[in-house]
Design a protein around this motif. Sequence first.
Motif, PDB file in Angstrom:
ATOM      1  N   SER A 107      52.353 -13.577  -0.542  1.00 26.28           N
ATOM      2  CA  SER A 107      51.691 -14.557  -1.396  1.00 26.28           C
ATOM      3  C   SER A 107      50.384 -13.958  -1.896  1.00 26.28           C
ATOM      4  CB  SER A 107      51.407 -15.850  -0.623  1.00 26.28           C
ATOM      5  OG  SER A 107      50.593 -15.599   0.497  1.00 26.28           O
ATOM      6  N   GLY A 108      50.134 -14.099  -3.199  1.00 28.59           N
ATOM      7  CA  GLY A 108      48.922 -13.545  -3.768  1.00 28.59           C
ATOM      8  C   GLY A 108      49.040 -12.050  -3.975  1.00 28.59           C
ATOM      9  N   PRO A 109      48.077 -11.459  -4.664  1.00 25.47           N
ATOM     10  CA  PRO A 109      48.147 -10.022  -4.951  1.00 25.47           C
ATOM     11  C   PRO A 109      47.927  -9.174  -3.708  1.00 25.47           C
ATOM     12  CG  PRO A 109      46.031 -10.916  -5.663  1.00 25.47           C
ATOM     13  CD  PRO A 109      46.873 -12.083  -5.245  1.00 25.47           C
ATOM     14  N   VAL A 110      48.644  -8.082  -3.631  1.00 25.35           N
ATOM     15  CA  VAL A 110      48.422  -7.074  -2.598  1.00 25.35           C
ATOM     16  C   VAL A 110      47.424  -6.072  -3.157  1.00 25.35           C
ATOM     17  CG1 VAL A 110      49.478  -5.101  -1.420  1.00 25.35           C
ATOM     18  CG2 VAL A 110      50.629  -7.336  -1.437  1.00 25.35           C
ATOM     19  N   VAL A 111      46.385  -5.769  -2.396  1.00 21.74           N
ATOM     20  CA  VAL A 111      45.335  -4.858  -2.853  1.00 21.74           C
ATOM     21  C   VAL A 111      45.431  -3.556  -2.068  1.00 21.74           C
ATOM     22  CG1 VAL A 111      42.855  -4.483  -3.113  1.00 21.74           C
ATOM     23  CG2 VAL A 111      43.818  -6.779  -3.449  1.00 21.74           C
ATOM     24  N   VAL A 112      45.652  -2.461  -2.802  1.00 17.09           N
ATOM     25  CA  VAL A 112      45.689  -1.133  -2.185  1.00 17.09           C
ATOM     26  C   VAL A 112      44.323  -0.495  -2.403  1.00 17.09           C
ATOM     27  CG1 VAL A 112      46.821   1.105  -2.089  1.00 17.09           C
ATOM     28  CG2 VAL A 112      48.146  -0.942  -2.667  1.00 17.09           C
ATOM     29  N   GLY A 113      43.644  -0.163  -1.309  1.00 14.67           N
ATOM     30  CA  GLY A 113      42.297   0.368  -1.396  1.00 14.67           C
ATOM     31  C   GLY A 113      42.250   1.877  -1.257  1.00 14.67           C
ATOM     32  N   ALA A 114      41.169   2.470  -1.751  1.00 13.96           N
ATOM     33  CA  ALA A 114      40.991   3.922  -1.669  1.00 13.96           C
ATOM     34  C   ALA A 114      39.523   4.241  -1.420  1.00 13.96           C
ATOM     35  CB  ALA A 114      41.452   4.597  -2.947  1.00 13.96           C
ATOM     36  N   ARG A 115      39.283   5.120  -0.454  1.00 10.53           N
ATOM     37  CA  ARG A 115      37.933   5.647  -0.283  1.00 10.53           C
ATOM     38  C   ARG A 115      37.599   6.524  -1.477  1.00 10.53           C
ATOM     39  NH1 ARG A 115      39.249  10.700   0.796  1.00 10.53           N
ATOM     40  NH2 ARG A 115      41.253  11.013   1.856  1.00 10.53           N
TER      41      ARG A 115
END
Length: 314
Positions: free
Chosen positions: A39-47
């Motif tokens: 549910s809702g957007p999946v956020v892929v993070g990056a250093r």
Amino acid sequence: MTAVGIQWMRKRLPIVAVAAAMSLSAGCASSVLDPAEVSGPVVVGARDGADAELLAHLYAGVLRTTGIDVQVRDGLGDRSASLAAFDTAGVTVIPDYSGLLLAHYDPGVTSTDAEDVFEALARALPDELTIADYASAQNRAVLAVGTELASQQDGARVADLADRCADLTFVLTPEFEAAGGLEALTGIGCEPRSVERADSTAAFAAASGDTVAGLTTLAPVFAAERSGSDVVAVPDAPDRAPMEKASADAEAPVFVAQNVVPVFRKDVLGEPQLDALRTVAGELTTTDLAEMLARIDDGGDITEVADTWLAEHA
């Protein structure tokens, strides 16, 4: 997906189950293999760093193939700051390197073998986080020497250089030291005659005679065409194969495994998304990653470079 990738994934799947079981035995309710409603957007993070941003776009791309809304949030700072974004910035997934992640979450662990590092990382993660299969792609420390020294050490591995270190000059890159390379050499009793620092191009060029270059497997010099080069990598002890039982008699690698692996929040991704993560594990090689980074270094757009790889592999 290639047949090799599929076969590798089939061998790796039980390892994920082992990691989940270890989390459960430690009191962590893992949902690695359980379906979940996204549910809702999946956020892929990056250093910070081109490699981290590229990995974020690769994982975001495979997750989008499952029909969910995925965003990339890059420039999160150093490793500590980016991992803190799980709590502070609503990040769902962060791809990074297994050995450096383990050093962040449990710096006292001395494992170097890829499987051992993966299993130790699974145990070290906070209760709310878990991992999926790692890729063969990695940014591990590596030594390079001229062919003359290599011939003198015919068949020798990294550990065999320890007795000769006092006669050798080591030219190290920042990436080699960040990957724990210098600490690993110290751990085997390697005390160089002298230590110098340089970028990967200069370090590679210096590798001749009694000078050794300390690089990593993603160094741009390894991606370049170097037919006829008189510089060769010194082999390390091999990692045990997936599902191979650990042996007390087996020689462990000197340098810590640094395989690409995604860390993500539990109870967020469903089975289709977990399958998508395994696509990267089964397909992404060190050569792939080095070549993509070389294109980016030459001015290529990170998103376009990632999309090209995804079109061929996902």
